[in-house]
Design a protein around this motif. Structure first.
Motif, PDB file in Angstrom:
ATOM      1  N   VAL A  74      -3.281  -3.450   3.985  1.00  0.00           N
ATOM      2  CA  VAL A  74      -2.503  -1.844   2.434  1.00  0.00           C
ATOM      3  C   VAL A  74      -3.365  -0.782   2.491  1.00  0.00           C
ATOM      4  CG1 VAL A  74      -3.593  -1.944   0.347  1.00  0.00           C
ATOM      5  CG2 VAL A  74      -2.967  -4.070   0.627  1.00  0.00           C
TER       6      VAL A  74
ATOM      7  N   LEU B  61      -0.783   2.974   2.834  1.00  0.00           N
ATOM      8  CA  LEU B  61      -1.449   3.916   1.637  1.00  0.00           C
ATOM      9  C   LEU B  61      -1.639   5.112   2.050  1.00  0.00           C
ATOM     10  CD1 LEU B  61      -3.013   4.676  -1.526  1.00  0.00           C
ATOM     11  CD2 LEU B  61      -4.811   3.703  -0.552  1.00  0.00           C
TER      12      LEU B  61
ATOM     13  N   HIS C 236      -8.996   3.179  -1.283  1.00  0.00           N
ATOM     14  CA  HIS C 236      -8.579   2.230  -1.205  1.00  0.00           C
ATOM     15  C   HIS C 236     -10.313   1.401  -1.621  1.00  0.00           C
ATOM     16  CE1 HIS C 236      -8.721  -1.219   2.170  1.00  0.00           C
ATOM     17  NE2 HIS C 236      -7.483  -1.789   1.279  1.00  0.00           N
TER      18      HIS C 236
ATOM     19  N   HIS D 246      -3.616  -8.018  -2.010  1.00  0.00           N
ATOM     20  CA  HIS D 246      -2.727  -8.275  -2.702  1.00  0.00           C
ATOM     21  C   HIS D 246      -3.810  -7.630  -4.372  1.00  0.00           C
ATOM     22  CE1 HIS D 246      -3.786 -12.328  -3.660  1.00  0.00           C
ATOM     23  NE2 HIS D 246      -3.250 -12.071  -4.962  1.00  0.00           N
TER      24      HIS D 246
ATOM     25  N   ALA E 169      -4.208  -3.549  -2.887  1.00  0.00           N
ATOM     26  CA  ALA E 169      -3.026  -3.445  -3.346  1.00  0.00           C
ATOM     27  C   ALA E 169      -2.478  -2.482  -4.891  1.00  0.00           C
ATOM     28  CB  ALA E 169      -1.975  -3.619  -2.733  1.00  0.00           C
TER      29      ALA E 169
ATOM     30  N   GLY F 109       1.025  -1.403   0.291  1.00  0.00           N
ATOM     31  CA  GLY F 109       0.201   0.034   0.258  1.00  0.00           C
ATOM     32  C   GLY F 109       0.525   1.277   0.128  1.00  0.00           C
TER      33      GLY F 109
END
Length: 482
Positions: free
Chosen positions: A424, A428, A450, A466, A469, A263
């Motif tokens: 993640v 981010l 997100h 994943h 991401a 992230g």
């Protein structure tokens, strides 16, 4: 940006406007917008307004008056309109007379469920924005009949039974397919659990003057997020763009470190430094990461830290990060391990990102209490810790410690309820902190991206963290219109 205002603020604005308008003009504006929205719905569900069957559920206040006047407009267009009067002696007199002049009929509530079952559209005008504590007993069978029917359910201003100011649901409520709200959004239309009952929301402008500083909640949209996203300039290098440090993972949870770094690498910062025992796993997946095993103090310069995902019982690392004089995001195990006084005494910005269970533990209440009162829970945490709080969930709520409007985000999807998704998000948001965004902006922008990335990754099917991401760049481009 969609802004939501408290009941008191909306009513004050209505009184000021009504003082300048002819009597009844404001209600007619609302009824006109409501009838137009209902006509569009009938066009979809019945193919026409003329000959369609409409049932009004009418309470005793102005909310019922709006429904009656809108029903009169539909009746004049040929719809068969029946008003179910829950309090016949207190129904809005002018609206009731208008409906009868237009050919509508009225009935009491006892035999109404059968009419509701045959309706094409049910208009919920039972309780207005001042209602508290769920539906009264007499209205519950009507709400149940509407839920079981094939009719489209349209709520007047907000679904009856929900709390307009808080989004709380404390009893039986009407579940709407569409809510037509007047003058301004109300917080309950943006925040779960009430938002779940509102369906799609349409705002009808009736001319209210509402000051931006009086807003209780805000919901960012694409244009708002695009203005917040960092864009490197011609003179930028990896350090000028910001470096985010990630202190995460453990021997038991190395994947949390990998996902937090995933992230962070996609959040706009120029570089990611990783500190922790999962360095081999991180460098194997992301060789561009700057890896250190000497602790946060020796990792090198960073502009923000992310601490906690998968940290296990590593309280010393959490304490070391909290002592840093840069913005810090605390997630997962870090929330449990952090000394509350160390959080409160920080001078640099702090962003906490709990889910409902973690927030409940921090507040000393049950998870159900947090999920039922998301707005007040986020605000209480922010005030108690002196930190911005991103309360994760079906609608993510981001509260600032200064008590300003909360940011509400609903871009997510239920497919985001998967292991590692929160890691993640932490990476981010931490990366956005490192680029220089304030904690409230970093949290709400990260939640928006997100959630959108979750939708893009899933597209109606299961997706792993994943995958989310990997979809962040696509979400970023979508927001910017690239």
């Amino acid at each position: 940006m969609r802004t939501a205002y408290s009941v008191e603020t909306v009513r004050n604005a209505e009184r000021e406007l009504m003082a300048r308008l002819p009597e009844g003009a404001l209600m007619q504006r609302a009824a006109a917008g409501l009838a137009a929205a209902c006509a569009q719905v009938l066009g979809r569900v019945a193919g026409r307004v003329y000959g369609s069957r409409v049932v009004l559920l009418v309470g005793s206040g102005d909310n019922g008056g709006d429904a009656l006047y809108a029903g009169a407009r539909l009746a004049r267009r040929g719809a068969g309109v029946t008003a179910v009067l829950l309090a016949p002696d207190r129904a809005h007199g002018g609206g009731l007379a208008a409906l009868r002049r237009a050919g509508g009929r009225t009935m009491s509530g006892e035999s109404a469920p059968a009419d509701v079952a045959r309706a094409d559209l049910v208009l919920d005008g039972i309780v207005g924005i001042g209602g508290k504590g769920g539906l009264r007993e007499a209205a519950v069978p009507l709400a149940d009949a509407a839920a079981r029917s094939r009719a489209a359910v349209v709520a007047v201003d907000l679904p009856s039974g929900v709390d307009a100011d808080t989004g709380e649901v404390r009893g039986a409520v009407v579940r709407a397919d569409l809510t037509v709200t007047f003058g301004a959004h109300k917080p309950g239309l943006l925040i779960d659990p009430a938002r779940e009952y509102a369906g799609a929301v349409r705002l009808v402008d009736i001319g209210l003057a509402l000051p931006a500083e009086a807003a209780e909640a805000e919901a960012l949209q694409h244009a708002d997020v695009a203005l917040l996203l960092p864009v490197p300039g011609a003179e930028s290098d990896k350090y000028r763009r910001g470096v985010v440090g990630v202190a995460a993972g453990s021997a038991r949870y190395p994947g949390a470190a990998v996902l937090a770094v995933a992230g962070a690498l996609r959040g706009g910062a120029g570089a990611v430094r990783y500190v922790g025992p999962a360095g081999d796993a991180v460098i194997a997946r992301f060789p561009e990461t700057l890896v250190s095993d000497e602790g946060p103090k020796r990792a090198g310069r960073v502009q923000a830290w992310v601490v906690g995902p998968g940290a296990g019982d590593d309280a010393s690392t959490v304490a070391e990060v909290l002592a840093a004089e840069v913005p810090v995001l605390i997630d997962a195990d870090g929330l449990r391990l952090a000394d509350p006084e160390a959080v409160r005494s920080r001078t640099a910005p702090t962003l906490m990102t709990p889910h409902a269970g973690e927030a409940a533990a921090l507040l000393g209440v049950s998870r159900e209490e947090v999920e039922g009162a998301r707005l007040s829970s986020a605000r209480e945490l922010a005030a108690r810790y002196g930190a911005a709080v991103l309360l994760k969930g079906s609608t993510t709520v981001v509260a600032s410690p200064d008590g300003g409007p909360v940011r509400v985000n609903a871009t997510g999807t239920s497919w985001l309820a998967t292991a590692g998704s929160g890691d993640v998000l932490s990476g981010l948001a931490g990366s956005l902190l490192a680029t220089g965004l304030p904690a409230l902006d970093a949290g709400s922008t990260a939640a928006y991206l997100h959630g959108l990335a979750g939708r893009l990754a899933a597209r109606g099917a299961p997706a792993g963290a994943h995958d989310v991401a990997k979809a962040i760049p696509a979400a970023w481009r979508d927001v910017r219109g690239d």
